[in-house]
Every structure is written in C-alpha cells, then in structure tokens.
Design an enzyme around this catalytic site. Structure first.
Site, PDB file in Angstrom:
ATOM      1  N   ARG A  36     -54.030  48.441  41.826  1.00  0.00           N
ATOM      2  CA  ARG A  36     -55.100  48.095  42.770  1.00  0.00           C
ATOM      3  C   ARG A  36     -56.391  48.860  42.481  1.00  0.00           C
ATOM      4  NH1 ARG A  36     -55.833  49.529  48.864  1.00  0.00           N
ATOM      5  NH2 ARG A  36     -56.763  47.664  49.787  1.00  0.00           N
ATOM      6  N   ILE A  62     -61.273  44.126  50.187  1.00  0.00           N
ATOM      7  CA  ILE A  62     -60.009  43.911  49.491  1.00  0.00           C
ATOM      8  C   ILE A  62     -58.918  44.108  50.535  1.00  0.00           C
ATOM      9  CG2 ILE A  62     -59.976  46.332  48.726  1.00  0.00           C
ATOM     10  CD1 ILE A  62     -58.418  45.454  46.255  1.00  0.00           C
ATOM     11  N   SER A  63     -58.016  43.135  50.648  1.00  0.00           N
ATOM     12  CA  SER A  63     -56.999  43.177  51.705  1.00  0.00           C
ATOM     13  C   SER A  63     -56.061  44.361  51.515  1.00  0.00           C
ATOM     14  CB  SER A  63     -56.175  41.887  51.705  1.00  0.00           C
ATOM     15  OG  SER A  63     -56.969  40.777  52.025  1.00  0.00           O
ATOM     16  N   GLN A  64     -55.443  44.772  52.619  1.00  0.00           N
ATOM     17  CA  GLN A  64     -54.479  45.859  52.508  1.00  0.00           C
ATOM     18  C   GLN A  64     -53.271  45.361  51.718  1.00  0.00           C
ATOM     19  OE1 GLN A  64     -54.071  45.793  57.001  1.00  0.00           O
ATOM     20  NE2 GLN A  64     -52.083  46.668  56.429  1.00  0.00           N
TER      21      GLN A  64
END
Length: 216
Positions: A36, A62-64
């Site tokens: 990530r 940015i999504s978890q």
C-alpha cells in the site's frame, strides 16, 4: 525502517485484515503482495499499514485496507474474470484486483489520478490493468459486459448503465446512500430474470460524481 520492522508491520497488517472479516485466501495473498505504501506519498506513506483511509491528490482518499479487502472478497473474483473498477483513485484497489483477475479496467474522472496510477502500475509491472479518464457513472460500454464491477464512490442507487454492463451471473459491489454519513455496502447479483441485492455493512465513501474533472 529496518527489514525486520517492516516485516512485523506487514504481519500485523494481515492480522488486522483477518480480524476485520477478510478471510478469503486469494484476497489476503493479493493484499500481502501489493504494498500500500507504493500508492501513498510523503508522510502518509509511513502510515500505509494502518487500517484507515488516507488523503491522496484531487481531494480524494485511499480506502482503508480492511474495506478494500472486504470489497475484493465480496466480488468473488477468479482468474478468468474481467473486472471494471469505477474510481481508480490511488490505484491500490485495482492493483489488488490485478493479482486475481484476468484483466482490470479502471476509470476515474480525475485525469491526474489516472496518470499517477499508470506510472505506479508500470513500475510494478501490472500489465493486465487498462486505465481510462472519464465519467465512471456511464461505465465502459465498449468493453462490456463485465464479470465483475466494483464502485469505490457512493451513489444514491446502483447506476443503470453499470447494471446493464454486468454479465448474467455477474457481481457488482458498491456503496449506496443519500449522504456521506449514511451508506451501505451492497452486493448485486445479475440473474437471468433481474437483480438480487444483498446488504453487507455500513461504510463511508466519497460521492460518485458525474462528468470529467478539470485538474490538469
């Protein structure tokens, strides 16, 4: 950061995913393979292994990781599938999907985000991702139908064009809701006679916006 410290953080990262409901082996393997941190810049890259959304360019996030994992798991992707992603964002979700699917098509209304993601995909050797800058609410009719569709922005209802571009027995996963505080992640299965809907969990996503952004 030392190699030992990095390895420990990655182990904790995967443990957190499992405790939050990501149990599918292919999904976990894909998320272990995709760093990530490659999709974040500056100080935020140091927080890549935390299970929280983080800011990226163009006012997006940015999504978890646990949400990325749960959405990927809910899609039930296999190596034969062609997947459409609405909302490229950082490119992280597409990179995870690219580890499992045959091909990923990803579209975003922000040309800058698409260009940034393309650079990362090239650097990581992800040749099975095709990017587009455009209005994701209309999907990609030229490439349809798709085995799977994932939407990483919330609409009031599943967009009609996207439903139409889903194959019979295809699955779409997306957040729906009328505000940014009350949203549900749903899974849609297209059958021979219509669509079946399943509510998965409450979520919070940026809204799905029509049109191409001017951010170049």
């Amino acid at each position: 950061m030392s190699d030992e410290s990095l390895a420990e953080r990655k182990m904790q990262f995967l443990f957190t995913l499992r405790t939050r409901g990501v149990t599918d082996k292919r999904t976990l393997a894909a998320m272990e393979k995709v760093d990530r941190g490659d999709f974040l810049r500056g100080l935020f890259a140091e927080r890549a292994y935390e299970d929280m959304p983080l800011p990226i360019a163009c006012g997006q996030t940015i999504s978890q990781p646990s949400i990325v994992g749960l959405m990927t798991q809910a899609l039930q992707v296999d190596p034969r599938h062609r997947v459409l992603e609405i909302g490229t964002g950082s490119g992280y979700q597409a990179a995870v999907l690219a580890q499992i699917a045959r091909r990923v098509y990803t579209i975003d209304r922000h040309p800058r985000l698409v260009k940034d993601a393309e650079v990362i995909f090239d650097r990581l050797g992800l040749g099975n991702i095709t990017t587009f800058a455009g209005d994701g609410s209309h999907g990609l009719s030229d490439q349809a139908p798709f085995d799977r569709i994932i939407v990483t922005a919330a609409a009031e209802d599943p967009p009609g064009p996207l439903l139409a571009q889903l194959k019979i027995n295809g699955i779409m996963v997306l957040p729906v809701g009328q505000s940014d505080t009350v949203q549900s992640l749903i899974r849609v299965l297209r059958t021979e006679t219509g669509y079946e809907y399943e509510e998965l969990r409450p979520v919070r996503f940026v809204p799905l916006v029509e049109g191409l952004a001017r951010d170049d």
